[in-house]
Every structure is written in C-alpha cells, then in structure tokens.
Motif scaffolding. Structure first.
Motif, PDB file in Angstrom:
ATOM      1  N   THR A 266       0.770  -1.286  -0.073  1.00 25.10           N
ATOM      2  CA  THR A 266       0.109   0.148   0.038  1.00 25.10           C
ATOM      3  C   THR A 266       0.921   1.208   0.103  1.00 25.10           C
ATOM      4  O   THR A 266       0.329   2.422  -0.192  1.00 25.10           O
ATOM      5  N   SER A 267       2.235   1.080   0.167  1.00 24.46           N
ATOM      6  CA  SER A 267       3.037   2.427   0.110  1.00 24.46           C
ATOM      7  C   SER A 267       2.823   2.947  -1.173  1.00 24.46           C
ATOM      8  O   SER A 267       3.192   2.444  -2.230  1.00 24.46           O
ATOM      9  N   THR A 268       3.253   4.333  -1.206  1.00 22.33           N
ATOM     10  CA  THR A 268       3.394   5.062  -2.413  1.00 22.33           C
ATOM     11  C   THR A 268       4.701   5.559  -2.471  1.00 22.33           C
ATOM     12  O   THR A 268       5.100   6.449  -3.246  1.00 22.33           O
ATOM     13  N   GLN A 269       5.612   4.882  -1.638  1.00 23.82           N
ATOM     14  CA  GLN A 269       7.006   5.420  -1.656  1.00 23.82           C
ATOM     15  C   GLN A 269       7.837   3.893  -1.940  1.00 23.82           C
ATOM     16  O   GLN A 269       7.212   2.902  -2.083  1.00 23.82           O
ATOM     17  N   GLU A 270       9.429   4.269  -2.247  1.00 22.85           N
ATOM     18  CA  GLU A 270      10.071   3.135  -2.514  1.00 22.85           C
ATOM     19  C   GLU A 270      10.021   2.266  -1.120  1.00 22.85           C
ATOM     20  O   GLU A 270      10.115   2.965  -0.034  1.00 22.85           O
ATOM     21  N   LEU A 271      10.234   1.085  -1.250  1.00 31.74           N
ATOM     22  CA  LEU A 271      10.136  -0.024  -0.255  1.00 31.74           C
ATOM     23  C   LEU A 271      11.527  -0.026   0.147  1.00 31.74           C
ATOM     24  O   LEU A 271      12.707   0.160  -0.586  1.00 31.74           O
ATOM     25  N   LEU A 319       6.855  -8.034 -12.766  1.00 32.04           N
ATOM     26  CA  LEU A 319       5.899  -7.599 -11.562  1.00 32.04           C
ATOM     27  C   LEU A 319       4.650  -7.469 -12.379  1.00 32.04           C
ATOM     28  O   LEU A 319       4.838  -6.651 -13.371  1.00 32.04           O
ATOM     29  N   PRO A 320       3.355  -7.693 -11.796  1.00 33.20           N
ATOM     30  CA  PRO A 320       2.297  -6.931 -12.222  1.00 33.20           C
ATOM     31  C   PRO A 320       1.948  -5.424 -11.910  1.00 33.20           C
ATOM     32  O   PRO A 320       2.683  -4.920 -10.707  1.00 33.20           O
ATOM     33  N   ALA A 321       1.371  -4.829 -12.504  1.00 27.08           N
ATOM     34  CA  ALA A 321       0.998  -3.648 -12.197  1.00 27.08           C
ATOM     35  C   ALA A 321      -0.369  -3.484 -11.517  1.00 27.08           C
ATOM     36  O   ALA A 321      -1.172  -3.803 -11.979  1.00 27.08           O
ATOM     37  N   MET A 322      -0.471  -3.246  -9.933  1.00 20.02           N
ATOM     38  CA  MET A 322      -1.502  -2.885  -9.312  1.00 20.02           C
ATOM     39  C   MET A 322      -1.936  -1.501  -9.565  1.00 20.02           C
ATOM     40  O   MET A 322      -1.191  -0.739 -10.024  1.00 20.02           O
ATOM     41  N   TYR A 323      -3.189  -1.146  -9.525  1.00 16.70           N
ATOM     42  CA  TYR A 323      -3.555   0.296  -9.606  1.00 16.70           C
ATOM     43  C   TYR A 323      -2.965   1.039  -8.677  1.00 16.70           C
ATOM     44  O   TYR A 323      -2.279   2.149  -9.123  1.00 16.70           O
ATOM     45  N   ARG A 324      -2.708   0.816  -7.317  1.00 21.03           N
ATOM     46  CA  ARG A 324      -2.130   1.534  -6.536  1.00 21.03           C
ATOM     47  C   ARG A 324      -0.633   1.679  -6.495  1.00 21.03           C
ATOM     48  O   ARG A 324      -0.052   2.637  -6.042  1.00 21.03           O
ATOM     49  N   ARG A 325      -0.054   0.523  -7.000  1.00 15.80           N
ATOM     50  CA  ARG A 325       1.390   0.485  -7.012  1.00 15.80           C
ATOM     51  C   ARG A 325       2.005  -0.161  -8.162  1.00 15.80           C
ATOM     52  O   ARG A 325       1.543  -1.283  -8.624  1.00 15.80           O
ATOM     53  N   SER A 374     -15.156  -6.512  -6.787  1.00 13.44           N
ATOM     54  CA  SER A 374     -15.513  -8.020  -6.482  1.00 13.44           C
ATOM     55  C   SER A 374     -14.909  -8.380  -4.999  1.00 13.44           C
ATOM     56  O   SER A 374     -14.718  -9.762  -4.768  1.00 13.44           O
ATOM     57  N   GLY A 375     -14.497  -7.485  -3.958  1.00 16.56           N
ATOM     58  CA  GLY A 375     -13.802  -7.945  -2.860  1.00 16.56           C
ATOM     59  C   GLY A 375     -12.430  -8.370  -2.829  1.00 16.56           C
ATOM     60  O   GLY A 375     -12.176  -8.806  -1.900  1.00 16.56           O
ATOM     61  N   GLY A 376     -11.519  -8.293  -3.955  1.00 15.96           N
ATOM     62  CA  GLY A 376     -10.262  -8.519  -3.869  1.00 15.96           C
ATOM     63  C   GLY A 376      -9.373  -7.658  -3.351  1.00 15.96           C
ATOM     64  O   GLY A 376      -9.972  -6.333  -2.972  1.00 15.96           O
ATOM     65  N   TYR A 377      -8.175  -7.879  -2.707  1.00 13.39           N
ATOM     66  CA  TYR A 377      -7.327  -6.832  -2.304  1.00 13.39           C
ATOM     67  C   TYR A 377      -6.708  -5.935  -3.004  1.00 13.39           C
ATOM     68  O   TYR A 377      -6.287  -4.923  -2.790  1.00 13.39           O
ATOM     69  N   ASN A 378      -6.698  -6.244  -4.524  1.00 13.12           N
ATOM     70  CA  ASN A 378      -5.939  -5.487  -5.492  1.00 13.12           C
ATOM     71  C   ASN A 378      -6.839  -5.074  -6.614  1.00 13.12           C
ATOM     72  O   ASN A 378      -7.759  -5.836  -6.782  1.00 13.12           O
ATOM     73  N   ASP A 379      -6.608  -4.071  -7.191  1.00 18.87           N
ATOM     74  CA  ASP A 379      -7.248  -3.791  -8.569  1.00 18.87           C
ATOM     75  C   ASP A 379      -6.085  -3.870  -9.441  1.00 18.87           C
ATOM     76  O   ASP A 379      -4.835  -3.517  -9.638  1.00 18.87           O
ATOM     77  N   THR A 380      -6.484  -4.508 -10.881  1.00 22.49           N
ATOM     78  CA  THR A 380      -5.664  -5.165 -11.612  1.00 22.49           C
ATOM     79  C   THR A 380      -6.361  -4.737 -12.833  1.00 22.49           C
ATOM     80  O   THR A 380      -7.653  -4.517 -13.040  1.00 22.49           O
ATOM     81  N   PRO A 666     -11.337  12.662  -8.253  1.00 27.20           N
ATOM     82  CA  PRO A 666     -10.189  12.438  -7.215  1.00 27.20           C
ATOM     83  C   PRO A 666     -10.203  10.794  -6.978  1.00 27.20           C
ATOM     84  O   PRO A 666     -11.217  10.193  -7.153  1.00 27.20           O
ATOM     85  N   VAL A 667      -8.935  10.191  -6.909  1.00 26.22           N
ATOM     86  CA  VAL A 667      -8.847   8.766  -6.782  1.00 26.22           C
ATOM     87  C   VAL A 667      -9.076   8.702  -5.216  1.00 26.22           C
ATOM     88  O   VAL A 667      -8.619   9.291  -4.294  1.00 26.22           O
ATOM     89  N   LEU A 668     -10.101   7.728  -5.101  1.00 26.14           N
ATOM     90  CA  LEU A 668     -10.447   7.276  -3.813  1.00 26.14           C
ATOM     91  C   LEU A 668      -9.821   6.286  -3.152  1.00 26.14           C
ATOM     92  O   LEU A 668      -8.898   5.534  -3.824  1.00 26.14           O
ATOM     93  N   LYS A 669      -9.618   6.300  -1.806  1.00 23.81           N
ATOM     94  CA  LYS A 669      -9.040   5.032  -1.004  1.00 23.81           C
ATOM     95  C   LYS A 669     -10.230   4.271  -0.509  1.00 23.81           C
ATOM     96  O   LYS A 669     -11.216   4.736  -0.229  1.00 23.81           O
ATOM     97  N   GLY A 670      -9.967   3.079  -0.194  1.00 24.17           N
ATOM     98  CA  GLY A 670     -10.863   1.975   0.256  1.00 24.17           C
ATOM     99  C   GLY A 670     -10.412   0.565   0.062  1.00 24.17           C
ATOM    100  O   GLY A 670      -9.309   0.299  -0.054  1.00 24.17           O
ATOM    101  N   GLY A 671     -11.494  -0.267   0.038  1.00 26.57           N
ATOM    102  CA  GLY A 671     -11.112  -1.581  -0.290  1.00 26.57           C
ATOM    103  C   GLY A 671     -10.510  -2.298   1.067  1.00 26.57           C
ATOM    104  O   GLY A 671     -10.348  -1.620   1.972  1.00 26.57           O
ATOM    105  N   LEU A 672     -10.107  -3.496   0.913  1.00 25.21           N
ATOM    106  CA  LEU A 672      -9.542  -4.329   1.998  1.00 25.21           C
ATOM    107  C   LEU A 672      -8.328  -3.718   2.194  1.00 25.21           C
ATOM    108  O   LEU A 672      -7.624  -4.053   3.426  1.00 25.21           O
ATOM    109  N   ALA A 673      -7.441  -2.982   1.375  1.00 25.98           N
ATOM    110  CA  ALA A 673      -6.060  -2.711   1.655  1.00 25.98           C
ATOM    111  C   ALA A 673      -6.179  -1.059   2.088  1.00 25.98           C
ATOM    112  O   ALA A 673      -5.238  -0.681   2.529  1.00 25.98           O
TER     113      ALA A 673
END
Length: 798
Positions: A266-271, A319-325, A374-380, A666-673
C-alpha cells in the motif's frame, strides 16, 4: 563476433599463486561434512514412465532417471493466451532454457455457470499439454480450486462464491471441486508421466494458511485425495510454502518464491531493500508474497526444512502493475536474484510469470480480473496480464530474457552438480536485507568442488564498491584463493564463479568468469562457454598456470584430455545477450542472434522486425543451410546466416485526436487494503480519446503487427467499436498489442482512451517514470506516440 574470435593472440600465461597486497580478504570455511540426503518422507505418485524413465525426490533435490536434476520452470497461462500462439511460444520457452511449463487451471474460465465445462479454443488444456510435450517440456498443472493469480475470486466461479463456503471441507463445495478435478483428470488422461506424458506434477490450492475446522492440513489432504480419485496420479504434489502455509507434512512438497518489489503493498514510496537480493542461510520462506489471507502461526514449511528440497515456483521475472502500485523493474533487478537464490540453495528455479497474457471476459462482458469491486485486495487491469514477463503477451522478447538465459543454460550444463551441493555461509554476513555495506556472497560445495555466488545489486539502492577484494574458500582438500590479484567489485555486480570444476578432464582450479554451457564441436574439440564479469579481469587457473583474457573476451585452449582439445570461449555482455543454445541437426549449437531463435520441424526459426534482416551466427556450423534468399558466410569459427528484410518500412497508422480530456475525479481510497482504488466506470467519461486507423491493405509477409503505444496518464484502453481489446495501467513501460489475434479488417479504426492521471493521485510510480507536473498542472493525459511494427518469421533448413 569476428573481433571477439581474433583475440586469442592477446592471451598471457602466468604462474599460479597469490600475490601479497592490501586485500579485502573475504573468507568462508566449507570443510565441514554435509548431511547426506534422506528419502521416504515425501509421498510420491507413480514415478516410473512406460519408457522406464523415473522421477524421484529426496530431502535435498530432485532426481530424473536416478541423476540429480535442477530444472527451470516457467509459468504460462494457456487460457490467458490465444491458442494459435501456444506451439511456437512453448518452443520459445524451451529455447530460453526452460524445462518445465506450469499453468493454472482457472475454474471460472472453464465453468462460468453451474453446468457444462468449456475446454474449447483458448481453454483447451489437453491441447496445450500436448503442444508442451511436442516442444520437449515437462508440465506442472496448478489445479486450484483457489488459484489467486490476480483472478476474480481467485478463479472460483461467482456462482460457487455466492452460494457456499469455499476453501474448506464444506460438503457442497467439495462436491463441485470433485467435479472440477474429474474434468481436469479427463483432459489429462494419457498425458501423465506414468502414461508416457509430460505431466510430472500438480499443485493443490495456493497460498493456503487457513486453520480451523475443515481447514488446514485436513483440507489439503482432502484435495489430494480428490486429485487421486480423478486419476491425477503424478510424481509430485506441491503446495505454495510462504505466508504461514499449512499442509500435511510428507503428503505434499512446498515450493517457494520471491519478488524484487511488492506491487500488492500500500506504500506510495520506495520500499526498503527486499530480501530477494540477500542470501538466506536459515529459512526458505520469503516475506510477504501477497497472500490474501492472514496467517496466525508459523507454517509447515518452517518445520519441514530438513525433510524436503528447496524448490521454487514463484520467483518473479517481472511484476504486475496493481492500480495503487505500478513498479517497473529493470532486467538487473530480476537477474541479480538468480545467483542469490541459487546460492541460497534453490534446487528448482520456478518463475511466475515467464510469459505474459490477457484475461478473457465473460459472454456478458464481465471481467475475470481481481478487483476491489469484487472484494479483492488489489485492482488489476480488466484485460492485461503483461507482468513485465520475459516473453510478452504476444511473444515479444523483453530485455530481461537476455539476462536470464545464461543462468538457465548454466543449470542445464552444471545443475546436476549444483543440486547436490550444500550452502555455505561466509564469516561475515549482512545483518539484514537493509545492510548494504557487508558483502553479499555464499558458496555451494560438495567435497572440493563448488560455486561461488556474489551479488552487489539491490533494486533502487546504490551499493558501495567493494575495493581490492579476494575470496578465500577453505575446502577439505585445501584452500582456494581468487583472483590472483585483488579486484574492485562495483555497484551492480553479480555472478557465479566455479571452484575446482572438471572441464571434460581438464581441472579448472577457479575462474573469474561465469560458466554458461558446453558444446561438442567434433574435431574442433570441446568448447566450454563462459561469461566475463564486467569490471573484473578474466582469468582461468589450470594446473600449468593462469590464462588471462582481455575485456573483449576470446577463445583459449586449456589443454587436452582423453585425446581431445578442451577450450573455453569467453563472451562479453553484448555477445552473451545474443546467445541462445539450441539442439539443431543432431547437435547442441550456439546461436547468436538479436532476434528470437528456436527450433521447430527440424528447422532454425527466427522472428524479428520485418524491416530488418534476420541474422544468426552458428557454432558449430550447420551442414547445408537452405532458405529462400539465404546468405551464408563462414569465418574462422562462426557460420553467419542472413535472411533479407521483407519490408522497407512499417505499416502507416493514422492517428487523430477525437476528444479532449475532462477533469478526472479524485482517486478514492478504500477496499480491503485501505489504499487507492480503481476509478468507477463512469470516471472514464473524462478520458481523452484518439482514433487509430489501420492501413487499408493488410501488410504482406508478416507474422503479426504490433501496435505500440507510448502514453502518459492513468489508465489506457483500446477498443474496436465497443469491444475492449486491451488495457494498461501507465507505469513508464511501452504498451504493445499484437493485432493478428483480433482478426481486424484492413482499414479498421480503433479507439484509444486515456483516463487522466491526477497530480494528487495516491499512486506509486517509479520516480524515473512519474510525470513531472508543471506548476498549476493538475492532471495529464497525453499520447506521445503510436505506431505499427511488422513482425515476420523465417525458417532455415540445416
């Protein structure tokens, strides 16, 4: 190659021995005896084929026909790829040094409704496995029923999720799973190892760490029983071994993995630095690998370590591209993992994904991707499953593949020795993955033979140069100290060096170059191919002295054994990137080409841009190469082949802007993450659009036409009318789409939409590719370029 092969005159000979100086001496003691492998703990299925071939396992490694076996496995999802591509893509994987192809069977791809299964077309599991066998590949089928794989509900159909508990021994659920397994068993009938087929294993479930009544070990035991009932009697039964996995010890074998970044984070920074770039000496379990359930206790894999070999299934070649990362990895980010993981004891190197793909959609247009909706942890993405894989969704060769192939060829040649070798830790090891100053290295050895593994590359973190380094490895028969003179090991260096390697009867004390492969060149002797280590002088220590080679590499004789010459060919990085090792006309041959090369119908196949000649240099030479327009030239060592270009220019694409971007919400935050979630469909009303008109005449003599789009924005979508062909999360990677699969009419007009990327979007994009928003600029949606690239294929009869 001509310059490389005329450098032999520059070789020098010097006495062996060490030179005193201000060394940074890195020490390792490998004298302690290693534990012998044990057998009997893991329950195998039928392990003998009708032809008498055997597949076995002990506590340390796999055995094929009684010999240690260290294969490479690559994931390729058949139902995410056009069936018309399977045959040559599987052969491309084989040519890349892959031994085993793995694939999920996504349940919801085959039974979208309670009723009949669909195994037709792109869902034809049986044909995919048959084509894998024809390509010379073994197969592991990942049965599910829960797969994850960034699929909707992990691959379990909606109608099952809606009506009953899943991933447990619920009677209703197991009834449907039993039918699924029976269907898979029918598809694979006659194709199992015990029947002379290529299927050597199955995986049960995925990332399973659920405990409680009807779960845990009991559920995995039940799934194995259902697989056996369905006739799936195979040598290997595997489960994923990370994130606190739970399974019945001895009934299945855990497989492991690791990725150089975490797109599911969920980080928007380098890990912080990832452990995939740090050697492991105490555990096989990587950290978070994106499991969607939470473990509450250590898993079975931790307690099973001394009973099962260290097998891998999900080391990320992309790696896959998830919407948030939206991480974009470099080829070195991936390739540097190999010496680390092999040096940590991995005895099956499995990739996820080796070949990219695209998600199918239902007849009603519903996406089958993982999403927060659909209740997933990620958006792809709805369609794209590119994964930055070495082979793209349309078979494109990515730069990372040229970095991986030499390691695969190394395992084909030396894997049997490496598999039996024990991991040895140096005197000083990094305190943790974030320790970037302590040198990262290890040795695997058996007796006096071994391999030294070194890594000084960590994704997004510059590493210090280690000055004046020499290694001292104590072995039972004596100490090996290398190189002869101290060397500086720079940021980004990673390699495998041999210790006391037997080169067809010539003892090699050590080399400061990486072994790659071996070819029998007939009356020209045995040639062992090595890769130079950038920035390090290349030297080979043999009984009569040192052989030094210049940075450009070269060919040098090491001696003779059993009446035959033994030579080494050292390749610098630019030649190594072109190397492909193929079995052609009854011989293993070196094929150097910038294009893709593989073997089909006994012919050398080449694939590349139609506007360029198809070129390959072959050693040993083909006896009588033939093809229309083929030009053949022989120099001192190499046979050079060239097929002329078939086009002078790529097809012309007409591009016209049709709608300006509106203001993206605006991009919203929410979901399981609790992080950024993909915009709702109505948000795409603000997308900028372009019309892309294809040529009125279909390009002649082409195998495919790639549409190449370079855009900057949030999400790109490509339509033919209202049909969504492909989509893409912007991450700095060029988006390519093979058009042949869509059977579009000449002159058709496609529509590209780009949703604007907001400057305040809480989305991670690597700094090198994140748009630089000007003062006052709140969003961006721009098509920087769009073009067509014609691809063609040529065949040369040997």
């Amino acid at each position: 190659m001509n310059r490389l092969l005329t450098l032999c005159a520059g070789l020098t000979l010097a006495a062996t021995g060490s030179t005193a100086g201000a060394d940074t001496l890195l020490r390792l003691d490998a004298r302690a005896p290693a534990a012998a492998p044990t057998t009997g703990h893991v329950q195998l299925g039928t392990a003998r084929s009708p032809q008498g071939h055997t597949l076995a396992i002990n506590s340390q490694y796999l055995l094929k026909d009684g010999q240690p076996w260290l294969p490479v496995m690559g994931e390729y999802h058949f139902s995410r790829a056009p069936a018309a591509q399977w045959a040559h893509q599987l052969r491309l994987m084989k040519a890349s040094g892959v031994d085993v192809v793995a694939s999920y069977v996504f349940w919801n791809h085959h039974q979208p409704h309670a009723g009949a299964f669909d195994w037709r077309g792109n869902r034809d599991l049986r044909r995919f496995v048959q084509l894998a066998q024809a390509a010379g590949l073994h197969v592991v089928v990942r049965l599910g029923p829960w797969a994850h794989g960034e699929a909707r509900y992990g691959g379990i159909p909606d109608w099952v999720v809606d009506a009953m508990p899943t991933r447990s021994n619920d009677a209703e659920y197991l009834g449907h799973v039993e039918r699924l397994y029976a269907e898979i068993g029918a598809q694979l009938k006659g194709l199992l190892w015990k029947q002379g087929g290529p299927v050597i294993g199955v995986q049960l479930e995925n990332e399973y760490n659920l405990r409680g009544p009807g779960r845990g070990e009991a559920h995995i035991s039940t799934l194995k029983a259902l697989a056996l009932k369905a006739g799936l009697d195979v040598p290997l039964y595997t489960v994923t071994g990370w994130d606190g996995t739970v399974y019945p010890s001895g009934a299945v074998t855990p497989v492991f993995g690791g990725y150089p970044d975490e797109p599911w984070a969920t980080s928007t920074q380098e890990l912080p630095p990832k452990e995939t770039h740090a050697f492991r000496f105490d555990t096989r379990v990587s950290g978070d690998l994106g499991a969607q359930t939470q473990a509450h206790a250590p898993g079975t894999a931790e307690t099973d370590k001394d009973h099962v070999p260290f097998l891998g299934a999900e080391y990320g070649p992309g790696l896959p591209a998830m919407y948030r990362r939206r991480t974009l990895v470099s080829p070195d980010d991936i390739a540097a993992m190999l010496p680390v993981q092999l040096g940590s004891g991995v005895n099956l190197f499995g990739y996820y994904m080796f070949h990219g793909g695209r998600n199918p959609v239902t007849a009603a247009g519903t996406g089958l991707e993982e999403s927060t909706l659909s209740g997933g942890y990620n958006d792809t993405p709805r369609i794209s499953y590119d994964f930055q894989a070495p082979l793209g969704p349309d078979g494109q060769q990515r730069p990372v593949l040229t970095k991986l192939r030499p390691f695969h060829y190394f395992l084909q040649t030396h894997g049997a020795q490496l598999a039996t070798m024990t991991v040895r830790a140096p005197e000083r090891t990094p305190a943790n993955p974030a320790d970037l100053h302590t040198p990262r290295w290890a040795v695997r050895s058996q007796g006096d033979r071994g391999f030294l593994f070194f890594n000084n590359h960590v994704r997004q973190y510059p590493m210090p140069t280690h000055p004046a380094v020499r290694f001292e490895v104590q072995l039972p028969g004596g100490t090996v100290t290398l190189p002869s003179q101290p060397v500086d090991l720079p940021n980004g260096a990673y390699f495998i060096w041999p210790l006391n390697l037997d080169l067809d009867g010539v003892p090699l004390h050590y080399a400061t170059a990486q072994p790659v492969t071996r070819v029998d060149a007939g009356d020209q002797g045995i040639v062992h191919v090595f890769a130079s280590t950038p920035g390090v002088p290349t030297e080979f220590s043999v009984p009569d002295g040192l052989r030094h080679l210049p940075p450009e590499g070269g060919l040098v004789g090491l001696g003779s054994a059993h009446g035959r010459k033994v030579r080494v060919l050292v390749l610098p990085p630019e030649q190594l990137a072109q190397l492909q090792v193929l079995d052609l006309a009854g011989k293993r041959r070196l094929v150097f080409s910038e294009q893709q090369a593989w073997v089909a119908n006994g012919q050398l196949q080449l694939r590349g841009p139609a506007t360029q000649p198809l070129r390959a240099s072959v050693f040993p030479a083909l006896p009588h190469p033939k093809a229309a327009g083929l030009q053949v030239r022989q120099d001192m060592l190499m046979q050079h082949l060239e097929l002329p270009a078939t086009r002078t220019a790529d097809p012309v694409l007409q591009v016209q802007a049709t709608r300006a971007a509106g203001t993206a919400p605006p991009v919203l935050k929410g979901g399981l993450a609790g992080a950024a979630v993909q915009p709702v469909p109505e948000a795409f009303a603000t997308a900028a659009t372009w019309a892309l008109r294809l040529p009125r005449t279909a390009p002649a003599r082409t195998e495919d036409v790639l549409l190449e789009l370079d855009f900057v924005g949030d999400i790109g979508r490509l339509f033919a009318g209202t049909r969504l062909l492909d989509d893409w999360y912007y991450n700095g990677q060029t988006w390519q789409i093979g058009l042949k699969q869509f059977a579009l009419k000449p002159g058709a007009t496609l529509s590209l939409s780009v949703l604007p990327l907001r400057a305040d979007a809480p989305i991670y994009i690597d700094a090198a590719h994140r748009p630089a928003f000007a003062a006052g600029q709140t969003q961006v949606a721009d098509l920087r370029s769009a073009r067509l690239r014609a691809v063609r294929q040529g065949a040369i009869t040997p």
